[in-house]
Design a protein around this motif. Structure first.
Motif, PDB file in Angstrom:
ATOM      1  N   SER A  65       0.869  -1.177   0.000  1.00 60.56           N
ATOM      2  CA  SER A  65       0.000   0.000   0.000  1.00 60.56           C
ATOM      3  C   SER A  65       0.902   1.222   0.000  1.00 60.56           C
ATOM      4  CB  SER A  65      -0.889   0.009   1.248  1.00 60.56           C
ATOM      5  OG  SER A  65      -1.745  -1.100   1.245  1.00 60.56           O
ATOM      6  N   ASP A  67       1.688   5.519   0.751  1.00 57.02           N
ATOM      7  CA  ASP A  67       1.351   6.736   1.473  1.00 57.02           C
ATOM      8  C   ASP A  67       1.032   7.834   0.451  1.00 57.02           C
ATOM      9  OD1 ASP A  67       3.797   7.896   0.569  1.00 57.02           O
ATOM     10  OD2 ASP A  67       4.845   7.325   2.416  1.00 57.02           O
ATOM     11  N   GLU A  70       3.773   8.681  -2.144  1.00 62.90           N
ATOM     12  CA  GLU A  70       3.918   7.628  -3.143  1.00 62.90           C
ATOM     13  C   GLU A  70       2.756   7.641  -4.134  1.00 62.90           C
ATOM     14  OE1 GLU A  70       6.346   4.088  -0.930  1.00 62.90           O
ATOM     15  OE2 GLU A  70       4.326   4.525  -0.187  1.00 62.90           O
TER      16      GLU A  70
END
Length: 171
Positions: A65, A67, A70
């Motif tokens: 996953s 942030d 990103e």
């Protein structure tokens, strides 16, 4: 032989592996496996989700996953690519580049763009080759499964597939 410690897969590779019941063999290869939550969100059939959950729950398959920063980087890749790669494609492309992993994809446009960006890219035949090389599948079994996959996925490189089928049948 697989040299990378990290293998990133996009949706089409996972669906191909599921369609010919090769997930268990795939995850027995000697490397760490990852994908992105974007890819996982594209898999909607309950039996496909269940098949993958088995490997994520045991830690054999990591789902990355991102942030906020990103996600902004992925969006930049998406906005700047000239091949109409989807946001999901850009997420695995970005993640492979970030981690130095090999991107596994069956998408020719994604392959070209990622390779131009210095990302190592391979497809389903790379997986089959390694399954045979590591002795996880017998050559004849690989030939049978690749023939079956050719019937399901018409986008595979037919000539390359047929070369391997002939080679594995004569082993």
């Amino acid at each position: 032989m697989i040299k990378e410690k990290l293998v990133i897969s996009d949706t089409n590779i996972l669906l191909d592996l599921i369609s010919v019941d090769l997930l268990e063999a795939f995850f027995s290869l000697p490397c760490d496996f990852s994908t992105t939550d974007f890819v996982i969100s594209e898999i909607i059939q309950p039996q496909q989700i269940k098949a993958l959950d088995r490997f994520t729950k045991t830690g054999q398959f990591e789902v990355a996953s991102f942030d906020f920063e990103e996600l902004m980087n992925i969006n930049e890749v998406f906005e700047n690519n000239d091949n109409n790669a989807s946001l999901t494609d850009c997420s695995v492309w970005y993640y492979a580049k970030k981690t130095g992993g090999r991107l596994l994809t069956g998408d020719g446009k994604l392959r070209k763009s990622a390779e131009a960006d210095n990302v190592k890219v391979s497809g389903i035949l790379y997986i089959f080759d390694n399954l045979v090389e590591y002795g996880i599948l017998e050559p004849s079994e690989s030939a049978d499964l690749l023939e079956e996959l050719l019937q399901i996925n018409m986008r595979l490189p037919k000539g390359e597939c047929e070369k391997r089928i002939l080679k594995w049948r004569s082993s």
